[in-house]
Write an enzyme that holds these catalytic residues in place. Structure first.
Site, PDB file in Angstrom:
ATOM      1  N   LYS A 136       0.825  -1.214   0.000  1.00  0.00           N
ATOM      2  CA  LYS A 136       0.000   0.000   0.000  1.00  0.00           C
ATOM      3  C   LYS A 136       0.857   1.261   0.000  1.00  0.00           C
ATOM      4  O   LYS A 136       0.597   2.201  -0.760  1.00  0.00           O
ATOM      5  CB  LYS A 136      -0.931  -0.018   1.221  1.00  0.00           C
ATOM      6  CG  LYS A 136      -1.973   1.082   1.210  1.00  0.00           C
ATOM      7  CD  LYS A 136      -2.911   0.897   2.407  1.00  0.00           C
ATOM      8  CE  LYS A 136      -2.080   0.845   3.631  1.00  0.00           C
ATOM      9  NZ  LYS A 136      -2.424   0.129   4.746  1.00  0.00           N
ATOM     10  N   THR A 180       3.911   1.516  -1.038  1.00  0.00           N
ATOM     11  CA  THR A 180       4.600   1.557  -2.332  1.00  0.00           C
ATOM     12  C   THR A 180       3.692   2.185  -3.388  1.00  0.00           C
ATOM     13  O   THR A 180       4.124   3.047  -4.166  1.00  0.00           O
ATOM     14  CB  THR A 180       5.001   0.125  -2.741  1.00  0.00           C
ATOM     15  OG1 THR A 180       5.756  -0.450  -1.677  1.00  0.00           O
ATOM     16  CG2 THR A 180       5.822   0.122  -4.011  1.00  0.00           C
ATOM     17  N   ARG A 226       2.508   7.978   7.195  1.00  0.00           N
ATOM     18  CA  ARG A 226       2.802   7.829   8.618  1.00  0.00           C
ATOM     19  C   ARG A 226       4.280   7.545   8.852  1.00  0.00           C
ATOM     20  O   ARG A 226       4.976   7.068   7.963  1.00  0.00           O
ATOM     21  CB  ARG A 226       1.977   6.668   9.197  1.00  0.00           C
ATOM     22  CG  ARG A 226       0.490   6.986   9.299  1.00  0.00           C
ATOM     23  CD  ARG A 226      -0.287   5.748   9.671  1.00  0.00           C
ATOM     24  NE  ARG A 226      -0.049   4.719   8.670  1.00  0.00           N
ATOM     25  CZ  ARG A 226      -0.129   3.418   8.919  1.00  0.00           C
ATOM     26  NH1 ARG A 226      -0.447   2.988  10.123  1.00  0.00           N
ATOM     27  NH2 ARG A 226       0.097   2.538   7.959  1.00  0.00           N
ATOM     28  N   LYS A 284       8.007  -6.597  10.345  1.00  0.00           N
ATOM     29  CA  LYS A 284       7.110  -5.963   9.400  1.00  0.00           C
ATOM     30  C   LYS A 284       7.799  -5.471   8.124  1.00  0.00           C
ATOM     31  O   LYS A 284       7.237  -5.517   7.046  1.00  0.00           O
ATOM     32  CB  LYS A 284       6.393  -4.790  10.059  1.00  0.00           C
ATOM     33  CG  LYS A 284       5.459  -4.032   9.115  1.00  0.00           C
ATOM     34  CD  LYS A 284       4.599  -3.061   9.883  1.00  0.00           C
ATOM     35  CE  LYS A 284       3.771  -2.200   8.947  1.00  0.00           C
ATOM     36  NZ  LYS A 284       4.491  -1.079   8.363  1.00  0.00           N
ATOM     37  N   ALA A 320      -3.224   0.965  12.831  1.00  0.00           N
ATOM     38  CA  ALA A 320      -4.657   0.996  12.520  1.00  0.00           C
ATOM     39  C   ALA A 320      -5.426  -0.123  13.205  1.00  0.00           C
ATOM     40  O   ALA A 320      -6.649  -0.096  13.254  1.00  0.00           O
ATOM     41  CB  ALA A 320      -4.864   0.931  11.016  1.00  0.00           C
ATOM     42  N   PHE A 353      -3.313  -0.517   7.469  1.00  0.00           N
ATOM     43  CA  PHE A 353      -3.930  -1.832   7.253  1.00  0.00           C
ATOM     44  C   PHE A 353      -5.079  -1.747   6.249  1.00  0.00           C
ATOM     45  O   PHE A 353      -5.023  -0.950   5.317  1.00  0.00           O
ATOM     46  CB  PHE A 353      -4.358  -2.460   8.584  1.00  0.00           C
ATOM     47  CG  PHE A 353      -3.174  -2.857   9.444  1.00  0.00           C
ATOM     48  CD1 PHE A 353      -2.125  -3.607   8.922  1.00  0.00           C
ATOM     49  CD2 PHE A 353      -3.101  -2.478  10.781  1.00  0.00           C
ATOM     50  CE1 PHE A 353      -1.032  -3.969   9.702  1.00  0.00           C
ATOM     51  CE2 PHE A 353      -2.004  -2.844  11.571  1.00  0.00           C
ATOM     52  CZ  PHE A 353      -0.972  -3.587  11.027  1.00  0.00           C
ATOM     53  N   PHE A 410       2.741  -8.151  -9.324  1.00  0.00           N
ATOM     54  CA  PHE A 410       3.988  -8.895  -9.093  1.00  0.00           C
ATOM     55  C   PHE A 410       4.347  -9.619 -10.383  1.00  0.00           C
ATOM     56  O   PHE A 410       3.465  -9.915 -11.191  1.00  0.00           O
ATOM     57  CB  PHE A 410       3.800  -9.911  -7.954  1.00  0.00           C
ATOM     58  CG  PHE A 410       3.876  -9.292  -6.582  1.00  0.00           C
ATOM     59  CD1 PHE A 410       2.926  -8.378  -6.152  1.00  0.00           C
ATOM     60  CD2 PHE A 410       4.904  -9.621  -5.705  1.00  0.00           C
ATOM     61  CE1 PHE A 410       2.984  -7.814  -4.889  1.00  0.00           C
ATOM     62  CE2 PHE A 410       4.973  -9.068  -4.433  1.00  0.00           C
ATOM     63  CZ  PHE A 410       4.013  -8.161  -4.032  1.00  0.00           C
ATOM     64  N   TRP A 437       6.762  -0.608  -8.045  1.00  0.00           N
ATOM     65  CA  TRP A 437       7.929  -1.147  -7.331  1.00  0.00           C
ATOM     66  C   TRP A 437       9.126  -1.204  -8.283  1.00  0.00           C
ATOM     67  O   TRP A 437      10.196  -0.698  -7.959  1.00  0.00           O
ATOM     68  CB  TRP A 437       7.633  -2.556  -6.779  1.00  0.00           C
ATOM     69  CG  TRP A 437       8.637  -3.015  -5.761  1.00  0.00           C
ATOM     70  CD1 TRP A 437       8.496  -2.949  -4.402  1.00  0.00           C
ATOM     71  CD2 TRP A 437       9.935  -3.570  -6.003  1.00  0.00           C
ATOM     72  NE1 TRP A 437       9.638  -3.427  -3.792  1.00  0.00           N
ATOM     73  CE2 TRP A 437      10.533  -3.814  -4.746  1.00  0.00           C
ATOM     74  CE3 TRP A 437      10.668  -3.877  -7.154  1.00  0.00           C
ATOM     75  CZ2 TRP A 437      11.819  -4.354  -4.605  1.00  0.00           C
ATOM     76  CZ3 TRP A 437      11.951  -4.419  -7.014  1.00  0.00           C
ATOM     77  CH2 TRP A 437      12.518  -4.658  -5.748  1.00  0.00           C
TER      78      TRP A 437
END
Lengths: 557, 557
Positions: free
Chosen positions: B73, B75, B96, B107, B275, B303, B383, B411
Site C-alpha cells: 500500500k 509503495t 505515517r 514488518k 490501525a 492496514f 507482481f 515497485w
C-alpha cells in the site's frame, strides 16, 4: 532574571548560524549535519579527517561536593571558555548532555547559567539531537531481545534470575525500580524480577561515551555481559547475535553535537552519564574533537572531584590518550559555609567561622587532585552575597596550599567575569603536568577500591555485603578483575553517607554489589544507598512548566 | 535487489537538498527546520501562514486485508504521487512515520519499496526527526508523574487499581504487557499492576495526530482521563497540573516532517498510530499541509479499509474538515489468492479459482467504501508472477461492480509504472464526491459499534464482556458516549478472528473492553485478542541487521 529568559532574549538577537561557529574552528558546511539552524552533528567524514590531528591543551573542570546552595560548575566551564576566547585563545568547550529526568524533577539545567550559557538552551535541555532517546531505544530493544530469547526457547540457557541488563528511561521514576514483568500467561513472556535505570546510568551510555569510533562502539557492545546461564557462565550481546542491530541504533548518536555559548564559543555537547551512578564524563569523541579543533579544550566532569574528577582521571584518561594539563576546582563561599554546618537559609550572612570549617572540603579535593601531579587552580564562583572578607579568606587559604584561587563573576558578566581565571589557567598551562594514575588497574579489585576510599574519600575501611562478595567471586573467576573501578556513591559527601559534610575521616564504605560492565570496560561498585533510578520530589519542576500556542517555553528553570 | 540497496544507491546520486524540495511547493529556507540535508520540519511560521490557505484534492489510499503475501500500500501511495507529478500535477504525499517495534520484529519498512520509496530510507525507518521518541518520553513522563502523585500523598485520591494511563516504548516487548511495579518498599513507589503499550498505540500518538495546532494539542492533553478516583470520578491530566510540561515535550514533534521520494515528489511523513489498535492515520497537520501545499494530496491509512480506511473516514475526516475526493483500494493477485485459501508457498502458481474465491475480500471493501459515496479506484499492485489472465480477471470483476481497476508496476518502474493509475485517479477526481459518514456520533455507543460491525465487517452480532459493560456504564455516566468509535481489531480478517479470511458473514464480534480517550476524542473498543503491545518473533529482524565502521547499514529490510 531567570536563565531561560536570558537565553531566550539573547538567542533571538545573538545566536549565529551553526555553520559560522563551525567555520571558526575549521569545519566546513559539509562537515556538519544540521539539526535546525543552531545545532549540528559532526559527520563521520569530519571525524575521520580529525582522527590523526594533534591535540591542544586539556583543562578539566571539577568541583567540591555539591550542596543545595549550588556551585555552578557548568557555568564556570562555559565562562572560562568564553574568557579564554576573549584572551584570543582558540578554546573549545566539551560538556555533557542534560538528562530529562532531573529537568522534570528538580536539578535545573545543565547548560550553564546567566550570561555563561550554551544555547539553544531549551533544545539542549529537552530532546536536543535525540542522542538520549536513541540510547533509551537501544537499551530497551536489547532488553526486549533478551526477554524474547527466554520466551522463544532460551537456547542460550539464560537464568532469568541472573539477568544483569536493566531497561532504561530518561525519566525519574521510582516506581520502576523493582517490578515483576512477564505476567499474564504463556503468551506474554517469562515472569521474572526486572528493573529500569535512568538512561544516563545504563552501561550503554558509558559505552557510547568511551567509544573511539563506530568500530570500537560495536566491539564494546558485543562484549557487554547481559547476565549468566544457569551454569553461571556469562552471556554477552555477541551471543545473542544483536551487536549489529544495537550498534545501528546508535549510528548517529555517536557523532558529537556542536552548539555555541552566548558569546559564540564553540561547544561540543555529547553523552551524559551521571557521576554518582556512572562515570560522569562527556564522550571521548567530543573531548578528543575539542582537543583537535581548539588550542585549549575545556571540559567538565560530573558532581565533585571525588566522583566525576576521579573517574575522568582513572577511567576516561586512558581511553582518551590525553591527560589534563590543568585541573580547575570550582567552589563557592555559600557551598563551603554549608559544608561547614551553616543552614541553607543563613548562607547570605557573612560567617568566616563556617567558611573555615567548610574549607576542609575544598582542601581535601585540592589535595586529592594534587595526587595526580597536575597543576590545580581554584575558581571561586562568586555570588553577590559573598563578602570581600570571605573571598579574601578563601584566596589566602588556597595560597597556603600552594594553589591560586581566583574569584569569577561569569554568571552575571559572561566571559568578562572570568578573565582573571583565564589568566590563571593560562599560567598553569605553562607548568609541567606529570600525570600519575591513582592506582594500577592490574591490582586486585579490593585493593583498587581500598585505594580510592583511602586516597580520595579519606575513609578507613571497606565493608562488603554477601552479594558483593558473590559478585566479586564471579568477576575473578571470569578474569574481569583487571579493570578500572567506577564507584557508585552519593555525590553529597566524600563518604558514602550523604549527611557527612566537610571532610570526614575514619569512616567505613559499604559495598552492596559489584557489577561487571565489560562494554564500558569497568566494574561498577555500588555503595551506600545510591540508586540507579532517581525519584521525583513532592512538587516536581514539571508542574510549573508551560508552552504557549506560539511554542514559547516557560518554567523550564 | 533489496529495498535498502535501491535506496542507498539512489540516495547517493539522486537525493536533492530538502530546501529544493521545499522550494518546489513554495516553502522558503526559513519555513524549514533542517534535520541533516534531506529532512526538515515545517516551522510554526510556515504552519501559521498555511492556516487559511485553500485545500487541493484529497486521495485516500487504503487496501484489502493484509496477508503474509504483501500488498504494498505504501509503495502504491508513493508511486501514485510520483506518477501524478509525471502527469504535471502538483502532488504532495502524506504518510505515517514507521515504528521501530515492527522494524526490529518482522514488518519491514513503512517507506514504500523498490523505486517507489521515500528517502532517506534508513533515517525515516530508525529515529527520523525524533517524533516517536518525544512521544515515548511524554507518555512515560506523564506515567511517572502519576505514580509520583500516588507516592507523595495521593491528594487527588486516585485509585491505583483504576489507572488507565499505560507507559509506552517504541518496541515489541511482550514481557511488558502485564507487570507489578512499585515493589521494594516505601521508598520505591506504590505497588500496583501496570502495563506498557507500544508507543503508536498510546492515546498521546492519536492526540498528536488529531491536533490542529499547539493550542489544540494542549487542550486535548488537558482532557486526557488518566484513571479514576476511589469514588470512580475521572482524573484528568489537567487535574495533575502537568498539561504544560507534557505539551512542552511535544512542541517540536507536532511539526510535520518533509522528505522526498526517489523521484523528488515532496512527502510529509508525520505521526504513526497503528490501525489495528489505534486510528491508523498520519497527522491532521501533515495531511492539511499537503492539501494546502499541493493541488492533490495523496495519503494513506493503515492496514485494510475495514480499519485504517473506516477510521480515516469516521474519525479523522471530521477533524481534517476535508473529505476524500477519491479512494484508491490496493490489492494484489497474490493476497487475494491467499484470501481464497491458497497456501503461501503456492502463490506464484496461476489459479483463477483461488483468485475468484479471494476476490470476495476486495469486493466487500469496494462496497464498504462505496457506502461513503466517494469514487473508488482499485490499484492492482502487480507482481512478476501474476499472469495476464489473473490480472484480466480482476480488472473485469471490478468493472462489473462499476469500479475501474488498474494494474501498476511502481515497485520496479517508479512513477512510470503508475501512470495508468494516475490517469484513472484524475478521471475519478472529476466525478462528484458526496461524502456520507457511516454513523451519527450522537447515537449510543452500542448502536455505533453495531453499525460498524454490520456495515463494514459484515458481522451479525456484538457480544460484550462484563468488563466492557462496566466500562460502558462509566462512559455513559460521564457523558462521553457521543464520541466516534475506534475499533481495536485484528487486521487480518474483516471479523475479529484473524483466521477468517475472504468475506465472512454471520459472525459475532467480541468486545473485551471500552476505553475513553478524551484527548483523542474517541472511544477505543477492544475486540478479540488484539494486543496493544506486540511481541517479537522467534527470529527477529534485529538478528540480521548490521552497520559497518563507516556507518553503512544492512539488513534493515
Amino acid at each position: 532574571m531567570l536563565d531561560i529568559e536570558i537565553a531566550q532574549e539573547n538567542e533571538k538577537t545573538q545566536m549565529r548560524p551553526i555553520t559560522e561557529i563551525g567555520a571558526q574552528i575549521g569545519l566546513s558546511a559539509d562537515d556538519l549535519e544540521n539539526y535546525g539552524k543552531s545545532k549540528a552533528k559532526l559527520s563521520f567524514d569530519a571525524l575521520n579527517r580529525l582522527r590523526d590531528q594533534p591535540f591542544g591543551k586539556l583543562v578539566l573542570v571539577t568541583s567540591i561536593n555539591p550542596t543545595p546552595a549550588g556551585e555552578g560548575k557548568s557555568t564556570v566551564t562555559v565562562g572560562l571558555g568564553d574568557a579564554l576566547n576573549q584572551r584570543h585563545q582558540k578554546a573549545v568547550i566539551a560538556l555533557r548532555e542534560p538528562s530529562l529526568g532531573p529537568v522534570m524533577g528538580m536539578k535545573g539545567g545543565a547548560t550553564g547559567g546567566g550570561f555563561a550559557q550554551v544555547v539553544p538552551m531549551e533544545d539542549i535541555n529537552l530532546h536536543f539531537t535525540g542522542d538520549m532517546h536513541a540510547l533509551t531505544s537501544a537499551v530497551d530493544t536489547l532488553a526486549a531481545l533478551i526477554d524474547n530469547h527466554l520466551q522463544q526457547g532460551n537456547e542460550l540457557n539464560i537464568d532469568p534470575r541472573r539477568i544483569l541488563w536493566h531497561r532504561a528511561l530518561d525519566i525519574n521514576d521510582r516506581a520502576l525500580r523493582n517490578m515483576v514483568i512477564g505476567m499474564g500467561g504463556p503468551l506474554s513472556g517469562v515472569p521474572r524480577e526486572a528493573s529500569f535505570d535512568i538512561t544516563v546510568a545504563s552501561e550503554l551510555m558509558a559505552v557510547l561515551c568511551l567509544a573511539e569510533d563506530l568500530a570500537d562502539l560495536k566491539q564494546r557492545i558485543s562484549r557487554i555481559v547481559i547476565g549468566y546461564t544457569y551454569a553461571k557462565e556469562p552471556v554477552t550481546v555477541e551471543q545473542l547475535q544483536v551487536t549489529g542491530a544495537i550498534t545501528m541504533l546508535l549510528r548517529d548518536a555517536i557523532k558529537p553535537n556542536l552548539v555555541q555559548t552566548l558569546e559564540h564559543t564553540p561547544a561540543l555537547i555529547h553523552g551524559g552519564p551521571f557521576a554518582n551512578i556512572a562515570h560522569g564524563c562527556n564522550s571521548v569523541l567530543a573531548t578528543r574533537s575539542a582537543l583537535q579543533l581548539g588550542d585549549i579544550a575545556v571540559t567538565e566532569a560530573g558532581f565533585g572531584a571525588d566522583l566525576g574528577g576521579e573517574k575522568f582521571l582513572d577511567i576516561k584518561t586512558p581511553v582518551l590518550k590525553k591527560t589534563p594539563d590543568t585541573i580547575v576546582l570550582v567552589a563557592t563561599v555559600r557551598a563551603l559555609k554549608y559544608n561547614g554546618g551553616m543552614a541553607l537559609k543563613d548562607l547570605t550572612t557573612e560567617s568566616l567561622d563556617h567558611l573555615q570549617q567548610g574549607f576542609a572540603n575544598l582542601k581535601r579535593h585540592i589535595e586529592n587532585m594534587q595526587q595526580y601531579h597536575v597543576p590545580v587552580v581554584v575558581a571561586i564562583n562568586r555570588f553577590t552575597s559573598d563578602t570581600d572578607a570571605e573571598v579574601a579568606y578563601l584566596v589566602d587559604a588556597c595560597q597556603q596550599l600552594g594553589v591560586t584561587a581566583v574569584p569569577t563573576t561569569v554568571w552575571g558578566d559572561g566571559g568578562r567575569g572570568g578573565l582573571d581565571l583565564a589568566d590563571a589557567v593560562l599560567e598553569a598551562l605553562k607548568q609541567p603536568s606529570n600525570f600519575t594514575p591513582l592506582y594500577d588497574v592490574n591490582q586486585d579489585v579490593k585493593t583498587k577500591i581500598q585505594t580510592i576510599v583511602t586516597k580520595i574519600y579519606g575513609g578507613a575501611d571497606v565493608q562488603y555485603d554477601a552479594k558483593a562478595l558473590q559478585s566479586l567471586k564471579l568477576i575473578e573467576q571470569n578474569g574481569w578483575d583487571k579493570l578500572p573501578i567506577c564507584m557508585a556513591k552519593t555525590q553529597y559527601s566524600l563518604s558514602d553517607d550523604p549527611k557527612q559534610l566537610g571532610a570526614p575521616t575514619g569512616f567505613t564504605v559499604h559495598v552492596r554489589d559489584i557489577t561487571p560492565k565489560l562494554g564500558a570496560g569497568f566494574l561498577v561498585v555500588m555503595t551506600g544507598n545510591v540508586l540507579t533510578m532517581p525519584g521525583l520530589p513532592k512538587h516536581p519542576a514539571a508542574l510549573d512548566m508551560d508552552v504557549t500556542a506560539d511554542g514559547v517555553i516557560s518554567g523550564l528553570f
